[in-house]
Design a protein around this motif. Structure first.
Motif, short mmCIF file in Angstrom:
data_model
loop_
_atom_site.label_atom_id
_atom_site.label_comp_id
_atom_site.label_asym_id
_atom_site.label_seq_id
_atom_site.Cartn_x
_atom_site.Cartn_y
_atom_site.Cartn_z
N ILE A 1 0.77 -1.27 -0.02
CA ILE A 1 0.10 -0.07 -0.04
C ILE A 1 0.78 1.25 0.01
CG2 ILE A 1 -0.21 0.15 2.55
CD1 ILE A 1 -2.97 1.27 2.33
N ARG A 2 0.49 2.28 -0.72
CA ARG A 2 1.17 3.49 -0.78
C ARG A 2 0.11 4.56 -1.20
NH1 ARG A 2 2.09 4.83 -5.99
NH2 ARG A 2 1.79 3.14 -7.66
N SER A 3 0.92 5.95 -0.62
CA SER A 3 0.05 7.16 -1.26
C SER A 3 -0.39 7.04 -2.76
CB SER A 3 0.86 8.23 -0.95
OG SER A 3 1.01 8.48 0.55
N GLY A 4 -1.40 7.42 -3.05
CA GLY A 4 -2.06 7.37 -4.54
C GLY A 4 -3.03 6.08 -4.68
N ASP A 5 -2.83 4.86 -3.76
CA ASP A 5 -3.76 3.84 -4.09
C ASP A 5 -5.00 4.24 -3.71
OD1 ASP A 5 -1.52 2.36 -4.81
OD2 ASP A 5 -1.54 1.29 -2.82
N TYR A 6 -5.96 3.53 -4.25
CA TYR A 6 -7.46 3.67 -3.79
C TYR A 6 -8.10 2.88 -2.87
CZ TYR A 6 -7.70 7.25 -7.62
OH TYR A 6 -7.50 8.43 -8.22
N VAL A 7 -8.89 3.27 -1.95
CA VAL A 7 -9.56 2.40 -0.97
C VAL A 7 -10.92 2.41 -1.51
CG1 VAL A 7 -10.38 2.35 1.27
CG2 VAL A 7 -8.16 3.36 1.04
N GLU A 8 -11.42 1.22 -1.76
CA GLU A 8 -12.97 0.92 -2.03
C GLU A 8 -14.03 1.17 -0.78
OE1 GLU A 8 -15.85 -2.71 -2.73
OE2 GLU A 8 -13.98 -2.86 -4.07
N LEU A 9 -14.71 2.27 -1.13
CA LEU A 9 -15.67 2.45 -0.10
C LEU A 9 -17.02 1.78 -0.04
CD1 LEU A 9 -15.53 6.70 -0.61
CD2 LEU A 9 -14.13 5.04 0.96
N PHE A 10 -17.67 1.48 -1.06
CA PHE A 10 -18.58 0.45 -1.36
C PHE A 10 -18.24 -0.11 -2.71
CE2 PHE A 10 -20.87 4.62 -2.09
CZ PHE A 10 -21.52 4.13 -3.21
N GLY A 11 -18.75 -1.34 -2.94
CA GLY A 11 -18.73 -1.93 -4.19
C GLY A 11 -18.68 -3.50 -3.99
N PRO A 12 -18.00 -4.09 -5.07
CA PRO A 12 -18.01 -5.69 -4.98
C PRO A 12 -17.54 -6.18 -3.67
CG PRO A 12 -17.20 -4.57 -7.13
CD PRO A 12 -17.40 -3.59 -6.13
N ASN A 13 -16.39 -5.55 -3.24
CA ASN A 13 -15.64 -6.15 -1.96
C ASN A 13 -16.43 -5.43 -0.73
OD1 ASN A 13 -13.53 -7.57 -3.48
ND2 ASN A 13 -13.29 -5.55 -4.03
N MET A 14 -17.00 -4.44 -0.81
CA MET A 14 -17.52 -3.91 0.25
C MET A 14 -19.11 -3.73 0.02
SD MET A 14 -15.49 -3.74 2.88
CE MET A 14 -16.78 -2.92 3.73
N PRO A 15 -19.98 -4.53 0.17
CA PRO A 15 -21.14 -4.46 -0.20
C PRO A 15 -22.04 -3.21 0.20
CG PRO A 15 -21.16 -6.62 0.23
CD PRO A 15 -19.58 -5.92 0.96
N LEU A 16 -22.85 -2.54 -0.57
CA LEU A 16 -23.53 -1.06 -0.40
C LEU A 16 -24.24 -1.21 0.93
CD1 LEU A 16 -24.46 1.60 -1.55
CD2 LEU A 16 -26.21 0.23 -2.80
N ASP A 17 -25.09 -2.42 1.02
CA ASP A 17 -25.93 -2.20 2.17
C ASP A 17 -25.16 -2.61 3.35
OD1 ASP A 17 -28.99 -1.83 1.29
OD2 ASP A 17 -28.02 -3.03 -0.35
#
Length: 387
Positions: A342-358
């Motif tokens: 992990i490094r600066s510039g990477d993206y964190v998934e807030l919701f999506g396939p790995n973090m279900p919306l609900d």
């Protein structure tokens, strides 16, 4: 991508955006087809109100139209005007009905007002008396106590001798208030009330089921179903596995990764104290981007039932939000993510396939609808079109 030989070359906006949103239109189309399959013999509409639940009415409307949808529901007339360009021969219903001064928009764009009150009904009859017949729909309240003509008044209206002979809605609809709870006895009570309405308006198409109602079975389907949240990958029914494909992925870029010592506090109010030496990723998303403040890792007095906040997903791992979430920034504890991954510039998934919306919505004490429709203007969007 940026040309490494030219440091000033124009970069792909999506690749460098502070916050970005990926919308899988193929998944959206597949979800509509799945709801159409579950609707059996009933025709299946698509609800695209609130800018297609925050995902973009232009692109989502086009994808749903190309998938086969020919009936659409919007909330307000302006949404219908926008959608008409992308669904040229579809029937577009406006759920909030019509107000004086909007007549020309309805006529010019072929929009169908859903008449929701006695006042709107009287106004519409005066409009058609002056300008000629035009399709309309009639909403009947079967127990929601929100919008709609009262049940007994609607049934009596069918025998009203003062009713103009030319007045005949193309659709009569109602809405379930507990469809997301299949065990609720109130669903059956509303169904019985709506059957009375359907019988009274014999020969006119009827509609009761939105996303949740479709899952209740064929008794609720009538002539037209109206899926909304299920199209966008959200849970329509409480409990059980969600069968819909995820459509949206929201991500935020890591601005900085910093080291912090055990015992130090994090973010406003110092409400979160570190229990170990930690690495913290500060990402470029906050409540201005619809990543709600109630997702904070601590310091949210209104959230009593869940002791923790949301999680993000990065480098194959779930990482928790720590401290209070702020307007433009959120802090994730990435201590358990190997530093090399992990490094600066990477993206964190807030919701999506790995973090279900609900799942994320539940951490905020809310529902997936609110997360989607709260998406802010700062997301750089990328639409993935079906092949």
């Amino acid at each position: 991508m940026t040309n490494p030989d030219d440091p000033f070359a124009e970069a792909d906006d999506f690749e460098i955006a502070p916050v970005r949103l990926t919308v899988d239109l193929g998944a959206l189309a597949d979800n509509w087809r799945e709801m159409a399959r579950r609707s059996g013999s009933a025709r299946t509409a698509a609800v695209v109100k609130a800018d297609a639940y925050g995902l973009g009415i232009e692109d989502c409307g086009t994808a749903l139209y190309e998938a086969g949808a020919r009936d659409f529901f919007v909330a307000v007339v302006q949404e219908g005007v926008t959608l008409r360009t992308y669904a040229p021969d579809a029937r577009i219903y406006v759920l909030s009905g019509i107000w004086p001064g909007q007549e020309q928009l309805f006529f010019e764009n072929g929009l169908v007002p859903v008449l929701v009150s006695e006042e709107q009904l009287a106004f519409w009859m005066s409009v058609t008396a002056e300008h000629g017949d035009h399709p309309c729909a009639l909403q009947v309240d079967t127990g929601f106590n929100r919008l709609g003509i009262p049940l007994e008044d609607a049934i009596a209206f069918t025998d009203d001798v003062s009713r103009p002979a030319s007045f005949s809605p193309v659709l009569v609809l109602s809405h379930l208030h507990s469809g997301d709870t299949p065990s609720s006895e109130l669903n059956q009570k509303q169904l019985e009330s709506f059957r009375r309405v359907a019988d009274a308006f014999e020969g006119i198409e009827t509609s009761l089921a939105a996303s949740a109602g479709i899952f209740l079975g064929s008794d609720y389907h009538f002539d037209l179903t109206r899926p909304g949240i299920a199209l966008y990958g959200g849970e329509a029914v409480n409990g059980g596995k969600n069968p819909m494909r995820p459509v949206a992925k929201a991500e935020a870029r890591i601005i900085q990764i910093r080291d912090a010592k055990k015992g130090e506090t994090v973010s406003y109010g110092g409400t979160y104290q570190l229990s170990r030496d930690s690495r913290l990723a500060i990402v470029a998303a906050g409540y201005a981007d619809g990543y709600l403040r109630s997702l904070s890792g601590s310091g949210v007095p209104l959230r009593q039932n869940i002791g923790h906040g949301a999680f993000g997903f990065v480098a194959g791992r779930k990482v928790p939000v720590v401290g209070r979430l702020t307007m433009d920034l959120t802090i994730f504890d990435v201590t358990d993510v190997p530093a090399a991954e992990i490094r600066s510039g990477d993206y964190v998934e807030l919701f999506g396939p790995n973090m279900p919306l609900d799942d994320v919505a539940r951490a905020a004490g809310t529902i997936g609808y609110e997360l989607l429709t709260s998406l802010g203007l700062r997301y750089e969007r990328r639409y993935i079109y079906p092949e």
